[in-house]
Design an enzyme around this catalytic site. Structure first.
Site, PDB file in Angstrom:
ATOM      1  CG  HIS A 102      -2.093   1.004   1.040  1.00 12.08           C
ATOM      2  ND1 HIS A 102      -2.856   1.131  -0.097  1.00 12.08           N
ATOM      3  CD2 HIS A 102      -2.596   1.944   1.902  1.00 12.08           C
ATOM      4  CE1 HIS A 102      -3.761   2.071   0.064  1.00 12.08           C
ATOM      5  NE2 HIS A 102      -3.628   2.581   1.272  1.00 12.08           N
ATOM      6  CG  HIS A 133      -2.418   4.239   5.649  1.00 14.78           C
ATOM      7  ND1 HIS A 133      -3.483   3.738   6.348  1.00 14.78           N
ATOM      8  CD2 HIS A 133      -2.866   4.457   4.382  1.00 14.78           C
ATOM      9  CE1 HIS A 133      -4.542   3.673   5.552  1.00 14.78           C
ATOM     10  NE2 HIS A 133      -4.193   4.095   4.349  1.00 14.78           N
ATOM     11  CB  SER A 146      -1.353   7.939  10.416  1.00 12.84           C
ATOM     12  OG  SER A 146      -0.357   8.817   9.917  1.00 12.84           O
ATOM     13  CD  GLU A 165      -6.882   1.770   2.360  1.00 14.15           C
ATOM     14  OE1 GLU A 165      -6.282   2.258   3.342  1.00 14.15           O
ATOM     15  OE2 GLU A 165      -7.000   2.349   1.273  1.00 14.15           O
ATOM     16  CE1 TYR A 189      -8.925   3.751   5.164  1.00 11.76           C
ATOM     17  CE2 TYR A 189      -9.281   4.274   2.850  1.00 11.76           C
ATOM     18  CZ  TYR A 189      -8.503   4.327   3.987  1.00 11.76           C
ATOM     19  OH  TYR A 189      -7.286   4.947   3.947  1.00 11.76           O
TER      20      TYR A 189
END
EC number: 3.5.1.23
Length: 571
Positions: free
Chosen positions: A94, A208, A256, A463, A500
């Site tokens: 990703h 991520h 994140s 996701e 998502y």
């Protein structure tokens, strides 16, 4: 117990020539160089004469049905009856700094612009090369499983959607200063030993790959790519001739690699240019070092037992949700895909989208369109009552299923082309007739569960947020009736990409992740319903398995694909 295991990796032979990269959806995020090579990395695991398990991970932002179909066709040509598609997993890291243009559907290619056949061919070729190496190097190998939580003081991951996360009744609620705790900090590691030495590994940890921003112009594997390169370098230094280290994704949807909390935007703005590459390398090496430390700390659990797999394609745009996964409701359903205003607004730290004033206007217009549709007595507007019941509080900007933007046909969007290059490209392709009979996003999705001895791996597309993934794994594990020494894990971004999956509670917040949960507020419940059915099939003896093996995604018209292929990269 020893399996026959092989591994390999091959570079993606894609020349950066100005096409926009996939991930941030920004037309200006064009690739003009390569910072670090992008790879396909693969494992092949076999036990006796049965078809092998294959796990292939790409330094890419997404996996598409077109990519998987190409790899499947290559494997069928090479292995014939010895290939079982249900035992092939195709996933990705990703990274948002990789090539796009590899989907046959319209939306996620829009920014590239369009479909780039050369990119797709290069991906399939790299997978084929890596799989060939893996097949040729199979040898007796012991497999072990390890798990360990990353210490709280290791700055590697933060929850970027805390308000949505805290809505869940089954989580510990954290303050804005504790976003590093509002996620699954456990790394799961599968290691491969020959003659007592680790020679390859597969890590599953959700964060991520967005250390690098959309202001950069080079292909790069981001934190996951750096983690693989670091681990492989360390193994090579210990005498391993051809090490392969895959750092794949777990529940990364709301996680994140950048600090989130008081002062986060100010802190993020200080990381620019070369500092971003240094930050990505540092984040990746922290993941890699944790994996290496796990290996050094203990031998882990030896894996033994059969190999197996089940794969089924499901139309996620029209699923009834079992009441147990819908808060007791008996009429809960998914709907055709819709993207909310929150999706187009992006995430403030990782990847901002449309400006806030424009987002405010878009929400007002979306609300007005909802009121108009629900008040309408026109027969053609009646289906919208069901659509809005499924989509809940989402301010729908793009009705991807019906191909409307705020009620307007794609070619008739009343926004000047100069106002937004993506809208201009969308209108151009629509007016060409390139999207008339092509889906904007996939709706018929691959759901897969594989068995590696005492391990079960839920291979899910898209996701999943932290809690959504945990609930899905719990549902599957319960259905499988696992023993105490058996473990169920999740691998995400597998086999296709559609956006998502949030929990119902998170969806109500309509943050970015909820805005990009395209099949509505019951999406997770639909995945749980369908995966439980698939788990029951895996649990049953081969001869008694009853599940859908015939449904496939609809084909995209070649004529329309040609109209959006090899479009010129924007200057």
């Amino acid at each position: 117990m020893h399996y026959q295991v092989g591994w390999g990796k091959a570079q993606l032979d894609i020349t950066p020539c100005g096409y926009a990269m996939h991930g941030f959806g920004m037309p200006g995020h064009r690739a003009t160089g390569t910072r670090n090579p992008l790879y396909a990395r693969c494992f092949v695991i076999q036990d006796g004469d049965s078809a092998p398990l294959m796990y292939c991970c790409l330094d890419m932002g997404y996996v598409t049905h077109a990519m998987r179909s190409g790899v499947v066709a290559w494997l069928e040509s090479q292995l014939g009856d010895d290939f079982d598609e249900s035992r092939l997993v195709l996933t990705c890291t990703h990274t948002h700094s990789g090539p796009g243009g590899c989907a046959h559907e319209g939306l996620y290619n829009l920014v590239t612009p369009g479909f780039v056949p050369e990119h797709l061919d290069a991906v399939v070729a790299a997978c084929g090369s890596a799989l060939s190496q893996a097949l040729e190097t199979r040898a007796a190998t012991e497999i072990r499983y390890h798990q360990q939580v990353l210490a709280e003081d290791i700055p590697v991951a933060w929850n970027r959607s805390l308000k949505a996360h805290n809505r869940n009744p089954d989580v510990t609620r954290y303050s804005p200063n504790q976003t590093h705790l509002a996620l699954d900090r456990t790394m799961h590691l599968i290691s491969f030993y020959r003659q007592g030495k680790v020679e390859a590994m597969l890590s599953l940890f959700g964060v991520h790959a967005t250390c690098l921003s959309s202001h950069l112009a080079e292909y790069d594997g981001d934190n996951k790519g750096y983690a693989s390169l670091h681990a492989e370098s360390c193994l090579h230094a210990e005498g391993v001739e051809n090490p392969v280290a895959i750092f794949a994704q777990g529940t990364a949807g709301d996680v994140s690699p950048h600090y989130h909390g008081p002062g986060d935007l100010k802190r993020r703005r200080k990381i620019k240019g070369e500092k971003e590459y240094a930050y990505a390398r540092q984040n990746g090496q922290r993941q890699s070092q944790h994996a290496l430390d796990m290996l050094a700390a203990g031998e882990g659990q030896s894996i033994s037992g059969p190999l197996d797999g089940v794969l089924s394609y499901v139309d996620m745009s029209n699923q009834a949700v079992a009441p147990e996964f819908a808060n007791g409701q008996t009429q809960a359903r998914t709907s055709s895909p819709c993207h909310g205003v929150a999706f187009f607004c992006g995430t403030p730290v990782d990847g901002p989208g449309m400006p806030a004033p424009l987002g405010f206007v878009a929400r007002r217009l979306a609300s007005a369109e909802r009121r108009r549709k629900l008040k309408s007595s026109s027969p053609e507007d009646r289906p919208y009552q069901e659509l809005y019941a499924s989509q809940g509080p989402k301010d729908i900007l793009l009705d991807a299923g019906r191909k409307r933007v705020l009620g307007y046909r794609l070619g008739k969007i009343p926004l000047p082309d100069l106002a937004d290059p993506l809208v201009a490209e969308l209108k151009r392709q629509a007016k060409l007739g390139a999207l008339e009979n092509s889906p904007m996003v996939p709706s018929v999705l691959p759901l897969q569960i594989i068995q590696l001895g005492s391990l079960r791996l839920v291979c899910a597309p898209g996701e999943f947020t932290t809690t959504a993934g945990r609930r899905l794994v719990a549902s599957v594990a319960k259905s499988l009736s696992l023993a105490d020494d058996e473990t169920c894990l999740i691998s995400t971004y597998c086999n296709d990409y559609m956006g998502y999956v949030t929990t119902y509670e998170e969806y109500q917040e309509q943050a970015y992740e909820g805005g990009h949960t395209v099949y509505g507020q019951w999406t997770l419940g639909a995945f749980q319903t369908c995966f439980v059915t698939l788990a029951r099939a895996l649990k049953a003896p081969q001869e008694n398995r009853r599940y859908d093996t015939h449904t496939l995604p609809p084909s995209v018209p070649d004529s329309e694909l040609a109209l959006r292929s090899n479009l010129p990269a924007r200057n």
